[in-house]
Design an enzyme around this catalytic site. Structure first.
Site, short mmCIF file in Angstrom:
data_model
loop_
_atom_site.label_atom_id
_atom_site.label_comp_id
_atom_site.label_asym_id
_atom_site.label_seq_id
_atom_site.Cartn_x
_atom_site.Cartn_y
_atom_site.Cartn_z
N LYS A 99 36.44 50.23 37.17
CA LYS A 99 35.58 49.23 36.55
C LYS A 99 34.57 48.82 37.60
O LYS A 99 34.95 48.67 38.77
CB LYS A 99 36.44 48.01 36.20
CG LYS A 99 36.24 47.45 34.83
CD LYS A 99 37.45 46.63 34.47
CE LYS A 99 37.14 45.21 34.18
NZ LYS A 99 38.32 44.44 33.85
N GLY A 106 43.27 32.47 27.15
CA GLY A 106 42.91 31.09 27.50
C GLY A 106 41.50 30.72 27.05
O GLY A 106 41.22 29.57 26.70
N HIS A 126 45.61 31.26 33.98
CA HIS A 126 44.92 32.53 33.71
C HIS A 126 45.77 33.27 32.68
O HIS A 126 46.83 33.81 33.00
CB HIS A 126 44.79 33.34 35.01
CG HIS A 126 44.20 34.69 34.80
ND1 HIS A 126 42.93 35.04 35.23
CD2 HIS A 126 44.69 35.80 34.20
CE1 HIS A 126 42.68 36.29 34.90
NE2 HIS A 126 43.74 36.78 34.27
N GLY A 152 47.90 40.11 31.51
CA GLY A 152 48.74 39.55 32.57
C GLY A 152 48.45 38.05 32.60
O GLY A 152 47.33 37.65 32.32
N ASN A 170 36.70 47.89 40.90
CA ASN A 170 38.08 47.55 40.58
C ASN A 170 38.73 48.85 40.11
O ASN A 170 38.54 49.27 38.97
CB ASN A 170 38.09 46.49 39.48
CG ASN A 170 39.49 46.02 39.14
OD1 ASN A 170 40.48 46.60 39.59
ND2 ASN A 170 39.58 44.98 38.35
N ARG A 177 54.96 42.16 29.97
CA ARG A 177 55.93 41.82 31.03
C ARG A 177 56.81 40.66 30.59
O ARG A 177 56.32 39.72 29.93
CB ARG A 177 55.22 41.44 32.32
CG ARG A 177 54.40 42.55 32.93
CD ARG A 177 53.94 42.15 34.33
NE ARG A 177 52.93 43.05 34.83
CZ ARG A 177 51.67 42.71 35.10
NH1 ARG A 177 51.28 41.47 34.94
NH2 ARG A 177 50.83 43.61 35.56
N ARG A 204 38.18 45.12 44.70
CA ARG A 204 39.30 44.27 44.30
C ARG A 204 40.57 44.98 44.75
O ARG A 204 40.81 46.14 44.43
CB ARG A 204 39.32 44.11 42.79
CG ARG A 204 40.47 43.25 42.39
CD ARG A 204 40.85 43.42 40.98
NE ARG A 204 42.06 42.64 40.74
CZ ARG A 204 42.93 42.94 39.81
NH1 ARG A 204 42.76 43.98 39.04
NH2 ARG A 204 44.01 42.20 39.65
N GLY A 232 45.66 36.19 30.32
CA GLY A 232 45.14 37.44 29.77
C GLY A 232 46.34 38.29 29.38
O GLY A 232 47.40 37.76 29.07
N HIS A 291 46.33 37.25 40.80
CA HIS A 291 45.20 36.61 40.09
C HIS A 291 44.52 35.56 40.96
O HIS A 291 43.86 34.65 40.44
CB HIS A 291 45.68 35.88 38.80
CG HIS A 291 46.11 36.78 37.69
ND1 HIS A 291 47.12 36.44 36.83
CD2 HIS A 291 45.67 37.99 37.28
CE1 HIS A 291 47.30 37.39 35.93
NE2 HIS A 291 46.42 38.36 36.20
P1 ADP Z 1 43.51 41.54 31.20
O1 ADP Z 1 42.28 41.37 32.05
O2 ADP Z 1 44.76 40.99 31.82
O3 ADP Z 1 43.70 42.87 30.57
P2 ADP Z 1 42.11 39.77 29.36
O4 ADP Z 1 41.79 38.59 30.19
O5 ADP Z 1 41.01 40.69 28.96
O6 ADP Z 1 43.35 40.56 29.96
O7 ADP Z 1 42.82 39.22 28.03
C1 ADP Z 1 43.37 40.07 27.08
C2 ADP Z 1 44.09 39.23 26.03
O8 ADP Z 1 43.18 38.28 25.48
C3 ADP Z 1 44.64 40.04 24.87
O9 ADP Z 1 45.94 39.60 24.54
C4 ADP Z 1 43.68 39.70 23.75
O10 ADP Z 1 44.29 39.79 22.49
C5 ADP Z 1 43.35 38.27 24.07
N1 ADP Z 1 42.13 37.87 23.34
C6 ADP Z 1 40.88 38.31 23.53
N2 ADP Z 1 40.05 37.77 22.59
C7 ADP Z 1 40.82 37.01 21.79
C8 ADP Z 1 40.59 36.18 20.64
N3 ADP Z 1 39.37 36.08 20.12
N4 ADP Z 1 41.63 35.52 20.08
C9 ADP Z 1 42.87 35.64 20.62
N5 ADP Z 1 43.16 36.39 21.69
C10 ADP Z 1 42.17 37.06 22.27
#
Ligand code: ADP
Length: 414
Positions: A14, A343, A217, A221, A7, A250, A99, A219, A189
């Site tokens: 990654k 999530g 999803h 994003g 990725n 965003r 990816r 995260g 995604h």
């Molecule tokens: P991406 O792959 O889009 O960078 P991720 O799926 O890794 O994102 O998710 C990152 C988000 O998940 C961040 O906002 C982070 O704060 C949140 N996150 C991760 N662990 C926790 C947690 N224990 N409690 C609340 N939010 C969390």
């Protein structure tokens, strides 16, 4: 087969190596051998590699480009100290899965990468000027490092959404702009939404045809997807990942007139305004503090910060609105599935997204919800909730590895 999953970002790489084959896929017994991340390629790069069951290897090194970074990975992989069972030399990597963010209208499934596919991916650069060139860097580098005999496969974030009907993917702008320039909703995604739907089928024993769910999803994003009869029929991200839910940085859905208005008021260029909308908006823009949900929760707990709370409230409200919208689009859903960093780990966010949805018969079980964190998978709704709510940790790398294996073996990509 040992599949190297890559990725590539513009200055990051990654990877994971996953052992898989058709039999292992069938049994769900494919396994990760190692993973790693290289950041700041082009200067003094930050390196973190990890083999299952061992402590991580951390280092820095001056890595000029993605090719040098790949050489670095291979040297580490094949060294005596690393000692990954089954990986002694370059020949022990049997295929590479990339990816790839944007497949445009051409790539509706994962494909083996040849010169024609590369040309197709280059044609899509104008649709994803930030992401596709970075993905292509990884492909060029892997071709040079591994040579033409190691098959490479492209897996596209957009493919899963290629089943959306016209009424969902077209924007209400003159049709000729779709015909001339392919301006439409593509969605992203897709690999993650597809994986969540696959896990839902495994957990419930339902067939693809019986899979009618809303996947979230969430995260840094974030996107939601309406999956009917196992197929994406709508999703929140659009022509680019900027549309839809409010995200870490965003803005999500806004009235496009704001762009012109801001340009005039701030004396800003269009690039500057898009930089604001992509990098300084969302949770970061509203809280004025951070794009990270964990940090926001700390701010609320320790300082009762009003705007931190507002950012979370807005994030959840917009998700809830799309849950309602997709319920209407699908004439009801059989489940709601939360995934990705937020999530999977933020029970209070999940609770807020599902609060006051008794109209749909959705009821969250607080105890179950609070327990479902850090990679746990299962139901978080009450036994009498009409629509069950799940947490399903995503695993995009596994989809990338499996698709790579299937494409290389000419097995159907499902
Ligand atoms: P991406 O792959 O889009 O960078 P991720 O799926 O890794 O994102 O998710 C990152 C988000 O998940 C961040 O906002 C982070 O704060 C949140 N996150 C991760 N662990 C926790 C947690 N224990 N409690 C609340 N939010 C969390």
């Amino acid at each position: 087969m040992n599949i190297l999953v890559l990725n590539c970002g513009s200055s990051s790489l990654k990877f994971q190596i996953i052992e898989t084959d058709l039999e292992l896929i069938e049994k769900g017994a494919d396994r990760e051998l190692c993973r790693g991340l290289i950041e700041r390629i082009g200067s003094e790069a930050l390196i973190t590699f990890k083999v299952e069951g061992k402590s991580p290897f951390k280092s820095t090194a001056p890595l000029r480009d993605h090719k040098v970074a790949l050489h670095y990975i291979i040297k580490w992989l094949t060294s005596d100290e690393t000692s990954i069972p089954g990986i002694k030399s370059l020949e022990d990597i049997h295929a590479i899965g990339h990816r790839t963010v944007h497949g445009g209208e051409r790539f509706k499934k994962s494909v083996r990468i040849d010169n024609d596919v590369i040309t197709g991916m280059e044609d899509n650069i104008e649709l994803a000027p930030l992401h596709n060139p970075a993905n292509l860097k990884g492909i060029y580098a892997a071709r040079e490092v591994f040579g033409p005999s190691v098959p490479q496969v492209g897996i596209f974030d957009t493919s899963f959404h290629s089943t959306m009907p016209e009424e969902a993917y077209l924007y209400g702008i003159p049709y000729q702009y779709y015909r001339r320039y392919k301006i439409r909703k593509y969605g992203f995604h897709g690999t993650s939404h597809r994986y969540i739907a696959y896990r839902y089928r495994l957990l419930t024993g339902k067939s693809r045809e019986e899979t009618n769910i809303i996947t979230l999803h969430l995260g840094n994003g974030a996107s939601a997807c309406a999956i009917k009869h196992g197929k994406s029929i709508d999703t929140t991200m659009g022509f680019t990942p900027l549309e839809g839910l409010m995200m870490g940085t965003r803005c999500g859905d806004i009235d496009p007139t704001i762009i012109d208005f801001l340009m005039h008021k701030e004396g800003a260029s269009v690039e500057e305004v898009f930089n604001i909308l992509n990098k300084r908006s969302g949770i970061l823009g509203i809280s004025g503090l951070t794009n990270d949900m964990r940090d926001l929760e700390v701010e609320i707990m320790e300082h009762k910060d009003r705007r931190a709370q507002l950012a979370i409230d807005m994030f959840c409200y917009k998700i809830k609105k799309y849950i309602g919208s997709y319920m209407a689009a699908m004439n009801g859903a059989d489940a709601i599935c939360f995934s990705a960093g937020i999530g999977e780990n933020a029970p209070e966010v999940r609770e807020k997204c599902c609060a006051d949805l008794e109209f749909f018969g959705i009821k969250i079980d607080k105890k179950l919800n609070d327990k479902m964190i850090r990679g746990k998978e299962g139901i978080i709704s009450t036994a009498d909730s009409k629509i069950p709510v799940y947490v399903i940790p995503t695993n995009e790398e596994l989809v990338l590895a499996r698709d790579t294996c299937r494409v290389v073996l000419n097995a159907p990509v499902v």
